[in-house]
Design a protein around this motif. Structure first.
Motif, mmCIF file in Angstrom:
data_model
loop_
_atom_site.group_PDB
_atom_site.id
_atom_site.type_symbol
_atom_site.label_atom_id
_atom_site.label_comp_id
_atom_site.label_asym_id
_atom_site.label_seq_id
_atom_site.Cartn_x
_atom_site.Cartn_y
_atom_site.Cartn_z
ATOM 1 N N LEU A 29 0.879 -1.164 0.000
ATOM 2 C CA LEU A 29 0.000 0.000 0.000
ATOM 3 C C LEU A 29 0.912 1.208 0.000
ATOM 4 O O LEU A 29 1.590 1.485 0.989
ATOM 5 N N TRP A 30 0.924 1.942 -1.125
ATOM 6 C CA TRP A 30 1.957 2.937 -1.381
ATOM 7 C C TRP A 30 1.410 4.360 -1.364
ATOM 8 O O TRP A 30 0.570 4.703 -2.211
ATOM 9 N N PRO A 31 1.864 5.197 -0.453
ATOM 10 C CA PRO A 31 1.538 6.623 -0.551
ATOM 11 C C PRO A 31 2.059 7.190 -1.875
ATOM 12 O O PRO A 31 3.172 6.852 -2.315
ATOM 13 N N GLN A 32 1.257 8.050 -2.500
ATOM 14 C CA GLN A 32 1.579 8.587 -3.817
ATOM 15 C C GLN A 32 1.370 10.102 -3.854
ATOM 16 O O GLN A 32 0.496 10.634 -3.169
ATOM 17 N N TYR A 33 2.175 10.768 -4.678
ATOM 18 C CA TYR A 33 1.866 12.129 -5.095
ATOM 19 C C TYR A 33 1.065 12.033 -6.394
ATOM 20 O O TYR A 33 0.984 10.971 -7.005
ATOM 21 N N SER B 212 0.968 -11.512 11.714
ATOM 22 C CA SER B 212 -0.465 -11.314 11.492
ATOM 23 C C SER B 212 -0.789 -10.925 10.060
ATOM 24 O O SER B 212 -1.937 -11.042 9.628
ATOM 25 N N MET B 213 0.224 -10.476 9.300
ATOM 26 C CA MET B 213 0.003 -10.028 7.927
ATOM 27 C C MET B 213 0.280 -11.100 6.882
ATOM 28 O O MET B 213 0.037 -10.887 5.695
ATOM 29 N N SER C 122 1.685 4.701 12.597
ATOM 30 C CA SER C 122 2.486 3.712 13.315
ATOM 31 C C SER C 122 2.447 2.397 12.532
ATOM 32 O O SER C 122 1.569 2.197 11.673
ATOM 33 N N PRO C 123 3.366 1.476 12.809
ATOM 34 C CA PRO C 123 3.296 0.172 12.118
ATOM 35 C C PRO C 123 1.945 -0.510 12.273
ATOM 36 O O PRO C 123 1.390 -1.018 11.296
ATOM 37 N N GLN C 124 1.391 -0.522 13.468
ATOM 38 C CA GLN C 124 0.104 -1.172 13.673
ATOM 39 C C GLN C 124 -0.993 -0.506 12.846
ATOM 40 O O GLN C 124 -1.784 -1.177 12.170
ATOM 41 N N ALA C 125 -1.042 0.824 12.891
ATOM 42 C CA ALA C 125 -2.083 1.544 12.147
ATOM 43 C C ALA C 125 -1.906 1.367 10.641
ATOM 44 O O ALA C 125 -2.896 1.232 9.906
ATOM 45 N N TYR C 126 -0.663 1.356 10.182
ATOM 46 C CA TYR C 126 -0.415 1.190 8.752
ATOM 47 C C TYR C 126 -0.869 -0.182 8.278
ATOM 48 O O TYR C 126 -1.581 -0.304 7.264
ATOM 49 N N ARG D 49 -4.753 -3.970 5.513
ATOM 50 C CA ARG D 49 -5.789 -5.007 5.523
ATOM 51 C C ARG D 49 -7.143 -4.421 5.124
ATOM 52 O O ARG D 49 -7.908 -5.044 4.374
ATOM 53 N N ALA D 50 -7.446 -3.221 5.612
ATOM 54 C CA ALA D 50 -8.714 -2.586 5.245
ATOM 55 C C ALA D 50 -8.766 -2.289 3.750
ATOM 56 O O ALA D 50 -9.817 -2.445 3.114
ATOM 57 N N ALA D 51 -7.634 -1.863 3.181
ATOM 58 C CA ALA D 51 -7.581 -1.589 1.740
ATOM 59 C C ALA D 51 -7.789 -2.875 0.949
ATOM 60 O O ALA D 51 -8.512 -2.890 -0.059
#
Length: 225
Positions: A76-80, A102-103, A127-131, A136-138
């Motif tokens: 899941l990649w942040p993009q401009y 877990s991933m 954070s790692p957990q939130a990311y 998973r949500a994505a």
């Protein structure tokens, strides 16, 4: 002579400045965590990856014959709007082993989970957990077409075939919101563009880099027969 020395001094100064910028953390070079426009969810066709590995595939968790992997999460990649940030925190925050494990059902490689966090996750501002919760949500947001959840033999498809299947399975997903990727002859990935709250969104720069083949091969899913 003075002009030559002045020119040399100017060149040396520019070179030193460039080296200093290169040595700075990524955030100091403009890649600030949390500052980006949208995400790309990259879904990799695992059989192509495993076929590329050849004899080494036996050493890859996603390529062994105990579980059939079809589309898996590459990242899941942040993009401009054009381009993307990477390696935004050096050193990156630690990812606990339980979180990595877990991933593995959606990103079936420990090395991949850690690599994607370092290169892309650190730019999310999370954070790692939130990311990884967001990863998973994505993944849950995007429905994989039923015809691609299991493939028992080689199949020839066009990029538009894959595109049509994903659009049918995902109401609201239009052609300018994702791209189908290939190598010289095979399907490699499907990349879906998502807003920061995981709504489908347009991404012309990603769409422009889509596969240009008229037909491509989908290798069969390995294992689980």
């Amino acid at each position: 002579m003075r002009r030559a020395l002045a020119a040399f001094a100017l060149f040396a100064g520019l070179l030193v400045a460039a080296l200093l910028v290169t040595a700075l953390p990524a955030a100091a070079q403009g890649h600030e965590p949390g500052r980006f426009d949208f995400y790309v969810l990259s879904l990799s066709w695992s059989p192509t990856y495993c076929e590329d590995k050849g004899p080494k595939a036996a050493n890859e968790p996603q390529c062994n014959l105990t579980r059939p992997y079809a589309f898996v999460v590459h990242g899941l990649w942040p993009q401009y709007e054009r381009g993307f940030p990477q390696d935004c925190q050096r050193p990156p925050p630690y990812v606990p082993n339980p979180l990595v494990r877990s991933m593995l059902d959606v990103m079936p490689s420990r090395g991949l989970v850690i690599y994607e966090w370092k290169k892309h996750g650190t730019c999310s501002g999370l954070s790692p957990q939130a990311y990884f919760d967001l990863v998973r949500a994505a993944r849950d947001k995007v429905a994989i077409p039923a015809e691609f959840t299991r493939l028992d033999d080689y199949r020839m498809v066009s990029p538009s075939d894959v595109e049509s299947a994903f659009r049918a399975a995902n109401p609201g997903l239009s052609p300018d919101m994702f791209s189908v990727q290939c190598d010289r002859r095979r399907l490699t990935e499907v990349r879906v563009c998502l807003s920061q709250d995981l709504a489908f969104r347009s991404c012309p720069d990603v769409d422009r880099r889509a596969c240009r083949l008229s037909r491509m091969v989908m290798p069969p899913v390995r294992g689980g027969r």
